[in-house]
Design a protein around this motif. Structure first.
Motif, short mmCIF file in Angstrom:
data_model
loop_
_atom_site.label_atom_id
_atom_site.label_comp_id
_atom_site.label_asym_id
_atom_site.label_seq_id
_atom_site.Cartn_x
_atom_site.Cartn_y
_atom_site.Cartn_z
N ALA A 195 44.55 -52.66 5.91
CA ALA A 195 45.96 -53.07 6.00
C ALA A 195 46.88 -51.95 6.46
N THR A 196 46.36 -50.73 6.52
CA THR A 196 47.17 -49.64 7.08
C THR A 196 47.04 -49.56 8.59
N GLY A 197 46.15 -50.37 9.17
CA GLY A 197 45.91 -50.33 10.61
C GLY A 197 44.75 -49.45 11.02
N ALA A 198 44.10 -48.81 10.05
CA ALA A 198 42.97 -47.92 10.37
C ALA A 198 41.71 -48.74 10.61
N VAL A 199 41.07 -48.50 11.74
CA VAL A 199 39.84 -49.22 12.09
C VAL A 199 38.64 -48.48 11.52
N GLN A 200 37.72 -49.23 10.96
CA GLN A 200 36.48 -48.67 10.41
C GLN A 200 35.79 -47.81 11.47
N THR A 201 35.43 -46.61 11.09
CA THR A 201 34.83 -45.68 12.04
C THR A 201 33.38 -46.04 12.35
N SER A 202 32.97 -45.74 13.58
CA SER A 202 31.59 -45.96 13.97
C SER A 202 30.71 -44.76 13.63
N GLU A 203 31.33 -43.64 13.28
CA GLU A 203 30.58 -42.42 13.00
C GLU A 203 29.74 -42.59 11.74
N ARG A 204 28.47 -42.27 11.86
CA ARG A 204 27.56 -42.42 10.73
C ARG A 204 27.67 -41.22 9.79
N ALA A 205 27.79 -41.52 8.50
CA ALA A 205 27.77 -40.49 7.47
C ALA A 205 26.95 -41.01 6.31
N GLU A 206 26.20 -40.13 5.67
CA GLU A 206 25.40 -40.50 4.51
C GLU A 206 26.30 -40.75 3.29
N PRO A 207 25.83 -41.52 2.32
CA PRO A 207 26.68 -41.85 1.17
C PRO A 207 27.18 -40.64 0.38
N ILE A 208 26.34 -39.65 0.22
CA ILE A 208 26.71 -38.48 -0.59
C ILE A 208 27.31 -37.43 0.34
N PRO A 209 28.49 -36.84 0.01
CA PRO A 209 29.13 -36.82 -1.32
C PRO A 209 30.31 -37.76 -1.50
N SER A 210 30.74 -38.48 -0.43
CA SER A 210 31.99 -39.23 -0.58
C SER A 210 31.95 -40.60 0.06
N GLY A 211 30.78 -41.17 0.26
CA GLY A 211 30.68 -42.54 0.77
C GLY A 211 30.18 -42.62 2.20
N ALA A 212 29.37 -43.63 2.48
CA ALA A 212 28.79 -43.83 3.81
C ALA A 212 29.84 -44.37 4.77
N THR A 213 29.66 -44.07 6.05
CA THR A 213 30.48 -44.66 7.10
C THR A 213 29.58 -45.11 8.24
N GLY A 214 30.14 -45.95 9.12
CA GLY A 214 29.39 -46.45 10.27
C GLY A 214 29.46 -47.96 10.33
N TRP A 215 29.15 -48.50 11.50
CA TRP A 215 29.15 -49.96 11.66
C TRP A 215 27.80 -50.52 11.28
N HIS A 216 27.83 -51.66 10.61
CA HIS A 216 26.58 -52.35 10.29
C HIS A 216 26.10 -53.11 11.52
N ARG A 217 24.81 -53.00 11.79
CA ARG A 217 24.21 -53.67 12.95
C ARG A 217 22.94 -54.36 12.51
N ILE A 218 22.73 -55.58 12.99
CA ILE A 218 21.47 -56.28 12.76
C ILE A 218 20.96 -56.83 14.09
N ALA A 219 19.70 -57.21 14.12
CA ALA A 219 19.10 -57.87 15.28
C ALA A 219 18.55 -59.22 14.84
N PHE A 220 18.68 -60.22 15.72
CA PHE A 220 18.07 -61.51 15.45
C PHE A 220 17.53 -62.06 16.77
N THR A 221 16.69 -63.07 16.67
CA THR A 221 16.10 -63.67 17.86
C THR A 221 16.53 -65.12 17.97
N ALA A 222 17.07 -65.48 19.12
CA ALA A 222 17.46 -66.87 19.40
C ALA A 222 16.32 -67.55 20.15
N THR A 223 15.96 -68.75 19.74
CA THR A 223 14.82 -69.45 20.35
C THR A 223 15.28 -70.68 21.13
#
Length: 530
Positions: A502-530
């Motif tokens: 709500a502040t206008g900040a877009v979720q960052t794509s930069e990957r960071a591990e959870p420790i010490p202050s929380g993970a960052t990055g976009w979630h990505r999945i793969a699926f197959t259409a038949t």
């Protein structure tokens, strides 16, 4: 023929030494553990196994702790306790084999076990001297059982044969004098250990069962919330529900066994940098004007796309009002909360006092807190990761400074303020799912507690971002469901999601591990259409 006969005799002699010794050691360790568990249950203290486990957890190098959390997730406690039990049994087998030849070394081994247990008590977070008593009881019972088993094992040997003299058995093993008595003695002690272990699980209910969740009647909220509107749920099969049932709400803490405090004996001490320190009991807390709040909790250990988040309707007393009663000094920038099991959590004072629904919670989804989620009382502070905001089984609130005292995870290098990062997750379709080509429904949840989520976008195969539809939410402290439809042809496809708070900040794509202050990055999945 002579060589074969000699080899057979050697195997019989080795078995005659190793098997009884292994049995002696394993049964002795089982008796030790059962005695320690029963004594701990009677005293209401951690068992020796748990005390050792706590010491291991508290003194494990940070890198190893993070590796275990990443590898085992919520099963880390089971793995640790199982490892301790297996190690004890293995050590017991060795101890028994050695003791059958040199009894003094067996008793010395028990003394080493006892010393390790006592050391664990004092290096652990609780430091309760009463926890030494179960350790001593375990060693005493172990020594008695070892003496009885060694005597029975000696009687089971053929007359005149010493376990180390290399003499061949006087006859077939199954017909040795005293063998049956040894077996019966071992089985009797093992059965007694099993009975003591089972009894240790029943004793807490007999001693303190009157103060469990079933004994607490929650009052109506002085400021109740209306029922959740149907629009909080988008109705997509497979999508995470808006409200997380208690039974599947994630549990992450350092307690190896779930504490079960008695609500009738519960006290909360508020002290430190305050004008008016005080204590409050459960009855008094329940008589205060309680409020309800819908709040999503998130664990800092949650990976991108992970499920260590959950949403509930909490009932509790505003922490800010509790602190105003105490009269907090101007320099007290930290609320250092202590759990029933000695774990500590540091919460920024200004966050609790800024008007958000920070609660001393007693209820979860309309019922008293389950034991696993902090019964009888816990803290819930929206907008911060749980390790700096959510103290289960809370017994102590000390107003202090971050510069003067460090909480459990701060001592290990984790962040001290830790606001929750904006995150979004794809629930539908499941990773690697096969779906019909054409119009495909994508759905998931997103959160940015105490800021709120204004938008969620998805894209397929690196194409343009498309807006998702958001469900309704009761406030900015919860997650939100989202849904989008995309058209895809046959084949494999990759989907990504991102949220805007709500502040206008877009979720960052930069990957960071959870420790010490929380993970960052976009979630990505793969699926197959038949």
């Amino acid at each position: 023929m002579t060589t074969r006969t000699q080899d057979t005799g050697d195997r019989i002699r080795r078995r005659g030494r190793l098997l009884p010794g292994a049995c002696v050691g394993a049964v002795t360790v089982a008796a030790c553990a059962a005695a320690g568990e029963l004594a701990a249950a009677l005293l209401g203290t951690p068992s020796p196994v748990v005390a050792v486990g706590d010491a291991v957890v508290d003194n494990t190098p940070q890198a190893l702790t993070e590796w275990a959390i990443a590898l085992f997730g919520t099963a880390d406690k089971v793995v640790l306790l199982s490892g301790i039990v297996v190690t004890l049994l293995g050590a017991g087998v060795v101890l028994g084999v050695v003791a059958l030849r040199r009894p003094s070394l067996g008793y010395a081994g028990l003394a080493v076990f006892g010393a390790a247990g006592v050391t664990a008590v004092f290096v652990g977070r609780g430091g309760d001297v009463r926890t030494v008593i179960p350790v001593l009881a375990a060693v005493a019972v172990g020594a008695l059982c070892l003496a009885v088993l060694l005597r029975a094992a000696r009687r089971a040997r053929p007359a005149g044969q010493d376990p180390g003299d290399g003499a061949a058995p006087a006859g077939p093993v199954e017909h040795r004098p005293g063998r049956r008595a040894f077996v019966l003695t071992s089985l009797g002690i093992a059965a007694g250990a099993g009975a003591a272990g089972a009894l240790s699980r029943l004793v807490p209910g007999w001693i303190g069962g009157s103060g469990g969740p079933e004994s607490v009647v929650l009052p109506a909220a002085a400021r109740p919330l209306p029922p959740l509107p149907a629009a909080t749920e988008l109705g997509v099969p497979g999508l995470t529900p808006f409200v997380t049932p208690d039974r599947v709400f994630y549990r992450i803490d350092t307690a190896l066994t779930v504490p079960r405090p008695d609500a009738s004996r519960w006290r909360l001490r508020v002290h430190g940098m305050v004008d008016r320190p005080f204590e409050i009991a459960m009855d008094e807390l329940l008589d205060l004007p309680l409020v309800e709040a819908d709040i999503t909790l998130t664990c800092v250990s949650n990976q991108v796309g992970g499920d260590l988040a959950g949403n509930a309707r909490w009932l509790g007393y505003p922490l800010a009002d509790l602190l105003r009663r105490a009269g907090v000094h101007a320099g007290a920038d930290q609320i250092l909360a202590t759990s029933h099991d000695g774990w500590t959590c540091g919460t920024p004072t200004e966050v609790v006092m800024d008007g958000r629904d920070a609660l001393l919670a007693v209820g979860m989804n309309g019922t008293p807190l389950p034991h696993e989620h902090g019964f009888p009382v816990r803290t819930v502070v929206p907008g911060l990761y749980g390790f700096v905001s959510a103290t289960k089984w809370v017994t102590d609130l000390k107003l202090t400074r971050f510069s003067d005292e460090q909480a459990y995870w701060a001592q290990r290098g984790w962040a001290v303020r830790a606001p929750i990062r904006t995150m979004s997750r794809i629930d539908v379709p499941a990773p690697l799912a096969r779906v019909p080509s054409g119009e495909v429904v994508l759905a998931g949840v997103a959160w940015a507690q105490h800021r709120g989520v204004d938008a969620v976008e998805v894209r397929v195969d690196g194409g343009p971002w498309a807006d998702a539809e958001l469900a309704k939410v009761p406030g900015i402290d919860t997650w939100v469901q989202w849904v989008a439809e995309v058209s895809v042809g046959p084949g494999r496809h990759d989907v990504e999601v991102r949220a805007t708070d709500a502040t206008g900040a877009v979720q960052t794509s930069e990957r960071a591990e959870p420790i010490p202050s929380g993970a960052t990055g976009w979630h990505r999945i793969a699926f197959t259409a038949t």
